[in-house]
Design an enzyme around this catalytic site. Structure first.
Site, PDB file in Angstrom:
ATOM      1  N   GLY A 234       0.759  -1.243   0.000  1.00 60.92           N
ATOM      2  CA  GLY A 234       0.000   0.000   0.000  1.00 60.92           C
ATOM      3  C   GLY A 234       0.784   1.285   0.000  1.00 60.92           C
ATOM      4  O   GLY A 234       0.212   2.357  -0.235  1.00 60.92           O
TER       5      GLY A 234
ATOM      6  N   GLU B   4       3.926  -6.842   2.036  1.00 61.09           N
ATOM      7  CA  GLU B   4       3.642  -7.238   0.652  1.00 61.09           C
ATOM      8  C   GLU B   4       3.668  -6.043  -0.292  1.00 61.09           C
ATOM      9  O   GLU B   4       2.652  -5.732  -0.916  1.00 61.09           O
ATOM     10  CB  GLU B   4       2.215  -7.779   0.544  1.00 61.09           C
ATOM     11  CG  GLU B   4       1.945  -9.101   1.088  1.00 61.09           C
ATOM     12  CD  GLU B   4       0.484  -9.485   0.891  1.00 61.09           C
ATOM     13  OE1 GLU B   4       0.253 -10.648   0.581  1.00 61.09           O
ATOM     14  OE2 GLU B   4      -0.412  -8.636   1.064  1.00 61.09           O
ATOM     15  N   PRO B   5       4.779  -5.363  -0.413  1.00 64.11           N
ATOM     16  CA  PRO B   5       4.793  -4.184  -1.285  1.00 64.11           C
ATOM     17  C   PRO B   5       4.765  -4.547  -2.757  1.00 64.11           C
ATOM     18  O   PRO B   5       5.355  -5.538  -3.188  1.00 64.11           O
ATOM     19  CB  PRO B   5       6.129  -3.516  -0.939  1.00 64.11           C
ATOM     20  CG  PRO B   5       6.993  -4.647  -0.476  1.00 64.11           C
ATOM     21  CD  PRO B   5       6.075  -5.631   0.209  1.00 64.11           C
TER      22      PRO B   5
ATOM     23  N   ARG C 123      -3.743   3.733 -16.053  1.00 61.97           N
ATOM     24  CA  ARG C 123      -3.938   4.345 -14.737  1.00 61.97           C
ATOM     25  C   ARG C 123      -4.570   5.736 -14.781  1.00 61.97           C
ATOM     26  O   ARG C 123      -5.423   6.048 -13.949  1.00 61.97           O
ATOM     27  CB  ARG C 123      -2.628   4.348 -13.945  1.00 61.97           C
ATOM     28  CG  ARG C 123      -2.059   2.934 -13.719  1.00 61.97           C
ATOM     29  CD  ARG C 123      -1.020   2.895 -12.626  1.00 61.97           C
ATOM     30  NE  ARG C 123      -1.562   3.236 -11.336  1.00 61.97           N
ATOM     31  CZ  ARG C 123      -1.469   4.403 -10.756  1.00 61.97           C
ATOM     32  NH1 ARG C 123      -0.773   5.366 -11.318  1.00 61.97           N
ATOM     33  NH2 ARG C 123      -2.039   4.631  -9.599  1.00 61.97           N
TER      34      ARG C 123
ATOM     35  N   TYR D 163      -7.950   5.729 -12.619  1.00 64.82           N
ATOM     36  CA  TYR D 163      -7.851   6.352 -11.290  1.00 64.82           C
ATOM     37  C   TYR D 163      -7.581   7.850 -11.358  1.00 64.82           C
ATOM     38  O   TYR D 163      -7.234   8.458 -10.350  1.00 64.82           O
ATOM     39  CB  TYR D 163      -6.725   5.701 -10.456  1.00 64.82           C
ATOM     40  CG  TYR D 163      -6.607   4.212 -10.642  1.00 64.82           C
ATOM     41  CD1 TYR D 163      -7.617   3.358 -10.196  1.00 64.82           C
ATOM     42  CD2 TYR D 163      -5.497   3.651 -11.272  1.00 64.82           C
ATOM     43  CE1 TYR D 163      -7.518   1.987 -10.388  1.00 64.82           C
ATOM     44  CE2 TYR D 163      -5.391   2.281 -11.463  1.00 64.82           C
ATOM     45  CZ  TYR D 163      -6.412   1.458 -11.023  1.00 64.82           C
ATOM     46  OH  TYR D 163      -6.316   0.103 -11.210  1.00 64.82           O
TER      47      TYR D 163
ATOM     48  N   CYS E  25      -8.944   5.483 -29.773  1.00 65.20           N
ATOM     49  CA  CYS E  25     -10.148   6.150 -30.274  1.00 65.20           C
ATOM     50  C   CYS E  25     -11.075   6.577 -29.150  1.00 65.20           C
ATOM     51  O   CYS E  25     -12.252   6.210 -29.137  1.00 65.20           O
ATOM     52  CB  CYS E  25     -10.870   5.210 -31.227  1.00 65.20           C
ATOM     53  SG  CYS E  25      -9.804   4.635 -32.529  1.00 65.20           S
ATOM     54  N   GLU E  26     -10.555   7.286 -28.175  1.00 63.09           N
ATOM     55  CA  GLU E  26     -11.377   7.775 -27.073  1.00 63.09           C
ATOM     56  C   GLU E  26     -10.811   9.094 -26.597  1.00 63.09           C
ATOM     57  O   GLU E  26      -9.597   9.237 -26.453  1.00 63.09           O
ATOM     58  CB  GLU E  26     -11.320   6.805 -25.876  1.00 63.09           C
ATOM     59  CG  GLU E  26     -11.833   5.442 -26.190  1.00 63.09           C
ATOM     60  CD  GLU E  26     -12.192   4.646 -24.950  1.00 63.09           C
ATOM     61  OE1 GLU E  26     -12.260   5.214 -23.851  1.00 63.09           O
ATOM     62  OE2 GLU E  26     -12.414   3.439 -25.126  1.00 63.09           O
TER      63      GLU E  26
ATOM     64  N   TYR F 137       1.781  -1.471 -12.259  1.00 65.73           N
ATOM     65  CA  TYR F 137       0.454  -1.565 -12.855  1.00 65.73           C
ATOM     66  C   TYR F 137       0.387  -0.906 -14.238  1.00 65.73           C
ATOM     67  O   TYR F 137      -0.667  -0.451 -14.666  1.00 65.73           O
ATOM     68  CB  TYR F 137      -0.605  -0.984 -11.906  1.00 65.73           C
ATOM     69  CG  TYR F 137      -0.534  -1.583 -10.513  1.00 65.73           C
ATOM     70  CD1 TYR F 137      -0.973  -2.874 -10.288  1.00 65.73           C
ATOM     71  CD2 TYR F 137       0.013  -0.875  -9.443  1.00 65.73           C
ATOM     72  CE1 TYR F 137      -0.896  -3.447  -9.018  1.00 65.73           C
ATOM     73  CE2 TYR F 137       0.104  -1.436  -8.174  1.00 65.73           C
ATOM     74  CZ  TYR F 137      -0.351  -2.723  -7.970  1.00 65.73           C
ATOM     75  OH  TYR F 137      -0.264  -3.289  -6.720  1.00 65.73           O
TER      76      TYR F 137
HETATM   77  N1  LLP Z   1      -1.292  -7.234  -1.218  1.00 67.24           N
HETATM   78  C1  LLP Z   1      -2.518  -7.399  -1.726  1.00 67.24           C
HETATM   79  C2  LLP Z   1      -3.384  -8.447  -1.177  1.00 67.24           C
HETATM   80  C3  LLP Z   1      -2.955  -6.592  -2.772  1.00 67.24           C
HETATM   81  O1  LLP Z   1      -4.181  -6.745  -3.263  1.00 67.24           O
HETATM   82  C4  LLP Z   1      -2.094  -5.598  -3.295  1.00 67.24           C
HETATM   83  C5  LLP Z   1      -2.523  -4.735  -4.388  1.00 67.24           C
HETATM   84  C6  LLP Z   1      -0.802  -5.483  -2.745  1.00 67.24           C
HETATM   85  C7  LLP Z   1      -0.436  -6.315  -1.699  1.00 67.24           C
HETATM   86  C8  LLP Z   1       0.203  -4.482  -3.251  1.00 67.24           C
HETATM   87  O2  LLP Z   1      -0.226  -3.190  -3.055  1.00 67.24           O
HETATM   88  P1  LLP Z   1       0.754  -1.964  -3.411  1.00 67.24           P
HETATM   89  O3  LLP Z   1       1.952  -2.053  -2.489  1.00 67.24           O
HETATM   90  O4  LLP Z   1       1.145  -2.102  -4.805  1.00 67.24           O
HETATM   91  O5  LLP Z   1      -0.092  -0.760  -3.150  1.00 67.24           O
HETATM   92  N2  LLP Z   1      -4.037  -1.168 -10.234  1.00 67.24           N
HETATM   93  C9  LLP Z   1      -4.005  -0.213  -9.139  1.00 67.24           C
HETATM   94  C10 LLP Z   1      -3.486  -0.808  -7.849  1.00 67.24           C
HETATM   95  C11 LLP Z   1      -4.250  -2.044  -7.415  1.00 67.24           C
HETATM   96  C12 LLP Z   1      -3.677  -2.672  -6.169  1.00 67.24           C
HETATM   97  C13 LLP Z   1      -4.211  -4.049  -5.990  1.00 67.24           C
HETATM   98  N3  LLP Z   1      -3.704  -4.736  -4.848  1.00 67.24           N
HETATM   99  C14 LLP Z   1      -3.168   0.988  -9.555  1.00 67.24           C
HETATM  100  O6  LLP Z   1      -2.618   0.994 -10.633  1.00 67.24           O
HETATM  101  O7  LLP Z   1      -3.077   1.954  -8.805  1.00 67.24           O
END
Ligand code: LLP
Length: 424
Positions: A246, A284-285, A322, A326, A353-354, A382
């Site tokens: 996160g 879990e980064p 993205r 978002y 085309c958008e 992502y």
């Molecule tokens: N653990 C779990 C269970 C998750 O679902 C995720 C991300 C992470 C760890 C890693 O999170 P991070 O450290 O990357 O924030 N597509 C979106 C982000 C979706 C995140 C999904 N889960 C974007 O491009 O912002």
């Protein structure tokens, strides 16, 4: 060189420089040359940036806590070379599907250090996970608990599980990537988690070892992480806590997320305060490991001046969804004059085309012209994973750069790739 580096956007990969020709260099490779040799669009990855951030996570947590592990969230950048890099750096990983599991094990992650997630895992996926020997399945619902128990009995094994808890804590982020609020498709609310914990006491073939939570993504504030840990502590004591990912990454000059060390320190402090110092702690980064490692290079095709200035490039929402999903903001530079300040505000438009296919709005590009190589920083997280073939776009290659040497680790798609699965 230092002053030059300081003038560059901080969202660029570590080690990015301007060379004697005045061109931007990532991993020691000249982006203008790379664009000419390999074509555009292309994801260019500074391999050392990935390694440095992996080490920062490890050092930050190991220096504060004895029993710990760092799991790469593979969804952030699912490609074999990225996975292998993190295997070499000693990370474990998390996966959210049988497909990610396949890629992760094939790249060399130890199954015992894989956590398997998902709010709607199928029976096939659960079976595949257990047959592969994943260390932990993270339970997301009672239906899944029952399904997994039945399958584990059938397979004649005992599966370690965590319970995903939705703590009712929402961080300040885009609603589509916030997961900690009570009204969420993910996890168990604390009271329901208590029920699942009781249920697992009598379970056959499932061993409850701990709790998981992941409250969302692109989070700048540390307090919500702390609040989530505090809620986990109300559910009793367990040997293992996976505290999710996160941490935000910087995409633009105005964004200053906490440093990896600050984030890890806050989480570990919260864990020590609320859970005790003797637990196994996992992080879990995804984004914080990979976002800033990568730039996307494009070539300008058109410059149109009407009410605004529209700089049209040869990619767009097929390689970076993205901004459209978002409202994510990006910056852009021109590879052969990265330090020249533009005066004209431009919209960097994709080729699809958008009207919504705009990669970056109000970026000051210096006199953009067709043929210019445009660089968009911070596309490592992502970007590749959300890439698609809209309008028959061919997904870009991924190029690893290190000490001036470039290697293509994922090739560019070709038109035949677009029809290779077609049966009719
Ligand atoms: N653990 C779990 C269970 C998750 O679902 C995720 C991300 C992470 C760890 C890693 O999170 P991070 O450290 O990357 O924030 N597509 C979106 C982000 C979706 C995140 C999904 N889960 C974007 O491009 O912002």
């Amino acid at each position: 060189m230092e002053t030059v580096a300081a003038a560059l956007p901080h969202a660029l990969p570590l080690g990015t420089a301007v060379n004697q020709r005045g061109n931007l260099e990532v991993g020691g490779c000249d982006l203008v040359e790379l664009a000419r040799e390999l074509g555009t669009p292309a994801y260019v990855v500074a391999e050392d940036d990935l390694r440095t951030r992996a080490r920062s996570f490890h050092e930050a947590i190991r220096s504060r806590h004895r029993d710990c592990d760092v799991l790469f969230a593979t969804k952030a950048f699912p490609c074999t070379a990225v996975c292998r890099t993190f295997v070499q750096e000693g990370l474990g990983c998390e996966v959210g599907s049988a497909g990610e599991l396949h890629m992760a094990t094939r790249a060399g992650f130890d199954p015992a250090r894989i956590h398997f997630h998902g709010n709607a895992k199928t029976e096939e996926e659960l079976g595949a996970a257990m047959r592969a020997g994943v260390g932990h399945v993270v339970l997301d619902s009672l239906n899944e608990l029952e399904r997994l128990e039945r399958l584990a009995v059938q397979l004649g094994l005992t599966q370690k599980v965590l319970i995903r808890v939705t703590p009712g804590v929402a961080g300040d982020t885009h609603h589509a990537i916030s997961t900690g609020q009570s009204d969420s498709k993910f996890g168990f609310l604390p009271d329901d988690a208590r029920g699942a914990i009781d249920r697992l006491r009598g379970a056959r073939a499932l061993e409850l070892v701990g709790l998981h939570c992941h409250i969302g993504s692109q989070l700048f504030e540390l307090e919500p992480f702390r609040a989530a840990v505090r809620t986990l502590a109300t559910l009793g004591e367990f040997p293992v806590y996976n505290l999710g990912g996160g941490l935000a990454a910087a995409y633009t000059a105005g964004q200053h997320p906490p440093r990896i060390e600050e984030y890890v320190a806050a989480i570990v402090d919260a864990a020590h305060e609320f859970l005790g110092g003797d637990k196994r702690l996992l992080l879990e980064p995804g984004r914080a490991l990979v976002a800033n490692s990568t730039v996307t290079v494009y070539t300008v095709q058109t410059v149109k001046r009407n009410v605004s200035t529209w700089v049209g490039v040869d990619g767009g929402m097929s390689d970076n969804l993205r901004p459209m999903l978002y409202g994510a903001e990006y910056e852009a530079l021109i590879a052969d004059r990265p330090l020249t300040r533009g005066t004209e505000r431009c919209h960097l438009a994709g080729k699809h085309c958008e009207s919504g296919d705009v990669l970056a709005r109000d970026v000051a590009l210096p006199d953009p012209k067709p043929g210019d190589v445009v660089v968009v920083p911070a596309t490592g997280a992502y970007g590749h994973s959300l890439a698609n073939n809209y309008n028959g776009a061919l997904r870009p290659p991924i190029v690893f750069c290190r000490e001036g040497a470039a290697r293509v680790v994922v090739r560019r798609e070709n038109p035949e790739d677009l029809v290779i699965r077609d049966a009719g």
